[in-house]
Scaffold this motif. Sequence first.
Motif, PDB file in Angstrom:
ATOM      1  N   ASN A  72       0.778  -1.079   0.012  1.00 50.09           N
ATOM      2  CA  ASN A  72      -0.070   0.008   0.091  1.00 50.09           C
ATOM      3  C   ASN A  72       0.947   1.321  -0.119  1.00 50.09           C
ATOM      4  OD1 ASN A  72      -3.129  -0.330   0.417  1.00 50.09           O
ATOM      5  ND2 ASN A  72      -2.241  -2.290   1.394  1.00 50.09           N
ATOM      6  N   LEU A  73       2.105   1.222   0.659  1.00 48.86           N
ATOM      7  CA  LEU A  73       2.937   2.336   0.671  1.00 48.86           C
ATOM      8  C   LEU A  73       3.497   2.466  -0.813  1.00 48.86           C
ATOM      9  CD1 LEU A  73       4.694   1.494   4.009  1.00 48.86           C
ATOM     10  CD2 LEU A  73       3.521   3.673   3.421  1.00 48.86           C
ATOM     11  N   ASN A  77      -0.768   4.632  -1.462  1.00 47.91           N
ATOM     12  CA  ASN A  77      -2.274   4.904  -0.466  1.00 47.91           C
ATOM     13  C   ASN A  77      -1.849   5.280   0.663  1.00 47.91           C
ATOM     14  OD1 ASN A  77      -3.765   3.507  -2.672  1.00 47.91           O
ATOM     15  ND2 ASN A  77      -3.085   1.548  -1.987  1.00 47.91           N
ATOM     16  N   SER A  78      -0.527   5.069   1.252  1.00 45.40           N
ATOM     17  CA  SER A  78      -0.154   5.684   2.376  1.00 45.40           C
ATOM     18  C   SER A  78       1.350   5.954   2.332  1.00 45.40           C
ATOM     19  CB  SER A  78      -0.176   4.746   3.742  1.00 45.40           C
ATOM     20  OG  SER A  78       0.080   5.222   4.794  1.00 45.40           O
ATOM     21  N   TYR A  79       1.624   7.209   3.166  1.00 46.88           N
ATOM     22  CA  TYR A  79       3.047   7.597   3.296  1.00 46.88           C
ATOM     23  C   TYR A  79       3.817   6.977   4.405  1.00 46.88           C
ATOM     24  CZ  TYR A  79       0.857  11.032   0.192  1.00 46.88           C
ATOM     25  OH  TYR A  79       0.083  11.556  -0.880  1.00 46.88           O
ATOM     26  N   THR A  81       2.749   4.088   7.724  1.00 42.15           N
ATOM     27  CA  THR A  81       1.503   3.377   8.407  1.00 42.15           C
ATOM     28  C   THR A  81       2.168   2.647   9.832  1.00 42.15           C
ATOM     29  OG1 THR A  81       0.701   2.644   6.486  1.00 42.15           O
ATOM     30  CG2 THR A  81       0.243   1.107   8.078  1.00 42.15           C
ATOM     31  N   LYS A 233      -4.551   9.795   7.344  1.00 43.48           N
ATOM     32  CA  LYS A 233      -5.082   9.008   8.320  1.00 43.48           C
ATOM     33  C   LYS A 233      -6.079   8.174   7.990  1.00 43.48           C
ATOM     34  CE  LYS A 233      -5.103  11.401  12.357  1.00 43.48           C
ATOM     35  NZ  LYS A 233      -5.599  12.155  13.402  1.00 43.48           N
ATOM     36  N   LYS A 235      -7.334   6.562   5.247  1.00 43.99           N
ATOM     37  CA  LYS A 235      -6.844   5.356   4.495  1.00 43.99           C
ATOM     38  C   LYS A 235      -6.006   4.419   5.140  1.00 43.99           C
ATOM     39  CE  LYS A 235      -6.707   3.040   0.634  1.00 43.99           C
ATOM     40  NZ  LYS A 235      -7.788   2.191   0.249  1.00 43.99           N
ATOM     41  N   THR A 236      -4.973   5.276   5.972  1.00 45.29           N
ATOM     42  CA  THR A 236      -3.901   4.328   6.569  1.00 45.29           C
ATOM     43  C   THR A 236      -4.751   3.547   7.680  1.00 45.29           C
ATOM     44  OG1 THR A 236      -2.272   6.023   6.280  1.00 45.29           O
ATOM     45  CG2 THR A 236      -1.931   4.638   8.053  1.00 45.29           C
TER      46      THR A 236
END
Length: 309
Positions: A72-73, A77-79, A81, A233, A235-236
Amino acid sequence: MNELGAQKVPFFFMIDFLKENGEVIPISELSDDIQFCFHTPKKNTDPKQYSFLRNPIPYSEYIKQFKIVHENLRLGNSYLTNLTCATPIEINLSFQEIYHFTQAKYKLNYKNQFVCFSPETFVQINQGKISSFPMKGTIDASITNAEKIILEDEKEAAEHATIVDLIRNDLSLVAQNVTVNKYRYIDELKTNDKTLLQVSSEISGDLGENYYSEIGTIFDKLLPAGSICGAPKKKTVEIILRAENYNRNFYTGVFGIFDGKNVDSAVMIRFIEKENNHLIFKSGGGITAKSNCENEYNEMIQKVYVPIY
């Protein structure tokens, strides 16, 4: 929280990770089975001799969770997690003894169901100024040049910058004139078998005059704590719920007090919970696209400790 704050009635509060459960209790009505203390100086009494054994999940299990987060990173999708795990432990101390002997900035023994000894402030409100002190980046202090290594580590620097930016944006939802007062300073944390260095920052802003009647609204806007989920936040948190194979419950939630004028609160990390007559220690760390799985696994285990010394 808003109602009691407006009346300036001192109260204790506790909110779980997903804001689904909690307690808000006037201090005058607190029962003896909820114990807490903030900023207590180190006791001079010698701690009881104890044994401590941790049984972390196998690396093969951890890597499956890590891959979900890392993919996902990679996809953007996230920076950042925060991935956590539940580690079975064995310790020959009761929760009351753990609460009594541990050395920590914030301590909570909740109805003999869980005990928390947290080094991390969530937010403090003092005379209309709200401040947060996110902690991101941990290293064993015994490593040669440990402070230099942690401060110059590219992955750790990126992780910390992401959280500081997230917390600054979060505080901007409730406050004006939000500024980073101190950036990436070192805190020292003692454990039962070593000393850790933890990287922190300080961010603050100004609240309106009527903040007493908006304490609950402020916490609703700020939770879950950015340092224990990541960015962005919403999405994570979805990624966390998919990757983690257990329920955090109150772990990584917050607890605190309103004393009638000011607020102090802690992130519920360093956390032991009773589960089916077994003890579970919940811990984790921030994952970025540059994270190394084995290093993150070892950090998760390193954070399974009791600060008794």
